[in-house]
Design an enzyme around this catalytic site. Structure first.
Site, mmCIF file in Angstrom:
data_model
loop_
_atom_site.group_PDB
_atom_site.id
_atom_site.type_symbol
_atom_site.label_atom_id
_atom_site.label_comp_id
_atom_site.label_asym_id
_atom_site.label_seq_id
_atom_site.Cartn_x
_atom_site.Cartn_y
_atom_site.Cartn_z
ATOM 1 C CE1 TYR B 293 -4.285 1.519 1.580
ATOM 2 C CE2 TYR B 293 -2.672 3.255 1.837
ATOM 3 C CZ TYR B 293 -3.979 2.843 1.804
ATOM 4 O OH TYR B 293 -4.989 3.748 2.007
ATOM 5 C CE1 TYR B 344 -4.469 5.717 -0.754
ATOM 6 C CE2 TYR B 344 -6.046 7.503 -0.569
ATOM 7 C CZ TYR B 344 -5.113 6.673 0.005
ATOM 8 O OH TYR B 344 -4.834 6.787 1.351
#
Lengths: 148, 394
Positions: B293, B344
């Protein structure tokens, strides 16, 4: 403490809320003193303020004045304005200051320096009390500058 | 006492996502996006959406389980769960919570999801503070420390300064995501490659380690996975993807107020990674593909180090673009484009990509991938990670 001193950042940023948990700290800064939590049970310094001592679980947390000096533990220099008060301003320098004489607690503030000045981790700094007398309620921030 | 584990007990049977949009560009409401992604995951799994009996999410997702259950005509809601913490710290935890519900018998068929149309609400990178800063913010915001990037930047400054890690290592992380996005038509940055020159010329967000391309964008969309008992997954259309290990949380006082975590220069994975590997009975050397991430590239560096993928001593040599690329890099990473360049979606898109890699259907497929790790949003608390594997890894 002069109220005409140049402030580290433009006016208009949020003012600190001063609830009972943290009020002794803000009362201290108004008097030009750096006071932080210290457990009356085990003597641990604690920052930021909390209701209980993280080490011994005593609720009997006192406040102790500590020398307003420290050393830079880390830093950053924001360029991108994230608040309307910062638009057109910057870059500015934020430091994380460690207080070795107070259990190595760390405090966040601005380093008073040129926006291009090199910043060195480990550098010795001292507090500069920055009053905001016009605020309601008034408050005093703790900024930092390189020692001597 | 029997071993308490989720290893091999549940599978991700279906994945779904919406079209991914640039910030503010979704023609659809956030809740509609959530519904679309959930229905897509059910369709992918070959399961009637009305069989879903649970929802798990994170990051204060606004699409709440009761409304979802009503909107979708769910027959019986048996599990609803919101994981504490902002951003994507809870991405793997949402899957883990769904898995725990399924394995414990609390539910049979649970959706883990994230829906975001931030443009319909407020920006992450802009202050939402009022005139008075409360709680921790009282000691931060008056000093101009407000945004997520600013909350994490001093961890990265300290870690990289201490270890002598150069900004070029972060550039490789950003470029890997953009590189993979160029062959992924779903990606928001499809057709928008990133070069070293473009990266180096990009403006500072924060010195010394955050240029524009080190920072995540904001996007609109939704993603979802469907978690079922392992036994059931065998009879469904796709090759099952099993949960091998997962953990969430943070190490000692990682959320201590005003930047006072004892081990501060950290992504907060030291104990989480250990627990995840222990459950998986695997280590970083067993992993074929990594999904890490990116809120900020410095956080990826910390995540990789704390999960054992990167030794800080050799980070400058190891974190170069060729090592991070599918199909044949030493550590193919963020193979769909990740948060930076696919979307995102707070890491949920990375879970979907992990499943695709294990099914063998990824746009940037790593041949024969058997084990994929998903490292959730770093530097918050709680953080979470998971490892998925094919049947061969059970």
């Amino acid at each position: 403490m002069s109220t005409t001193m140049k402030r580290a950042l433009p006016d208009g940023l949020p003012a600190p809320d001063q609830p009972p948990l943290t009020k002794p700290y803000w009362d201290g800064t108004r008097a030009g003193k750096l006071v932080i939590q210290r457990c009356k049970g085990c003597g641990a310094h604690q920052w930021g303020p909390e209701w209980v001592c993280h080490r011994c679980h005593s609720f009997d947390l006192g406040w102790e004045e500590v020398a307003p000096t420290g050393r830079i533990w880390s830093w950053q220099r924001p360029h991108h304005p994230v608040h309307q008060a910062l638009t057109g301003f910057g870059p500015y320098t934020i430091v994380l200051v460690e207080l070795p004489h107070a259990g190595n607690v760390r405090m966040v503030g601005n380093l008073i320096c040129e926006p291009t000045a090199p910043v060195e981790i480990g550098a010795e700094v001292e507090a500069v009390f920055e009053p905001h007398d016009e605020a309601d309620p008034p408050y005093t921030l703790v900024q930092w500058r390189l020692k001597g | 006492m029997s071993e308490r584990t989720l290893r091999g007990k549940v599978a991700i049977a279906g994945i779904g996502e919406t079209t991914y949009y640039k910030h503010g560009q979704s023609p659809d409401a956030e809740f509609k996006l959530a519904l679309q992604a959930i229905l897509a995951a059910c369709h992918d799994a070959g399961i009637d959406p009305k069989e879903v009996d649970g929802f798990a999410s994170y990051g204060d997702d606004r699409s709440d389980a009761p409304r979802l259950a009503a909107a979708l005509g769910i027959k019986e809601l048996r599990f609803s769960n919101m994981h504490w913490g902002g951003g994507g710290g809870g991405v793997a935890a949402s899957v883990a919570n769904a898995a725990a519900a399924v394995h414990s018998g609390m539910a049979n068929c649970v959706i883990a999801f994230r829906s975001l149309a931030q443009g319909q609400f407020a920006r992450y990178g802009r202050s939402r503070l009022g005139a008075a800063a409360m709680g921790d913010d009282a000691f931060l915001a008056p000093y101009g420390l407000i945004s997520p990037a600013q909350r994490f930047a001093m961890k990265i400054t300290r870690f990289m300064s201490d270890r002598g890690i150069r900004h070029e290592a972060l550039r490789a992380i950003a470029m890997a995501s953009y590189h993979h996005a160029q062959s992924n038509p779903r990606a928001v940055m499809y057709g928008r490659p990133l070069t070293e020159e473009k990266y180096d010329a990009s403006r500072w967000i924060i010195e010394p380690f955050h240029r524009l391309f080190d920072c995540c964008q904001e996007n609109d969309g939704a993603g979802a996975v469907l978690v079922v008992p392992a036994d059931r997954a065998k009879d469904l259309p796709h090759k099952p993807t099993y949960l091998l290990g997962t953990a969430q949380g943070g190490h000692h006082r990682s959320a201590a107020p005003v930047h006072n975590a004892p081990d501060y220069a950290s992504a907060h994975f030291p104990t989480v990674a250990k627990n995840m590997w222990a459950m998986a009975k695997l280590g970083p050397q067993d992993v074929d593909v990594v999904q890490a991430y990116e809120n900020f590239t410095g956080g990826v560096l910390l995540s990789l180090v704390e999960h054992g993928f990167v030794d800080p001593k050799t980070a400058n040599e190891f974190l170069v673009l060729e090592n991070l690329l599918a199909p044949s890099g030493k550590m193919p990473m963020n193979t769909s484009g990740g948060n930076l360049a696919e979307c995102y979606m707070h890491g949920l898109e990375m879970v979907n990509e992990a499943v695709r890699q294990l099914r063998g259907t990824a746009n940037n497929q790593v041949a024969g991938a058997e084990v994929v790790a998903v490292l959730g949003g770093p530097m918050v608390t709680p953080v979470s990670s998971l490892v998925l594997g094919t049947e061969a890894t059970l």
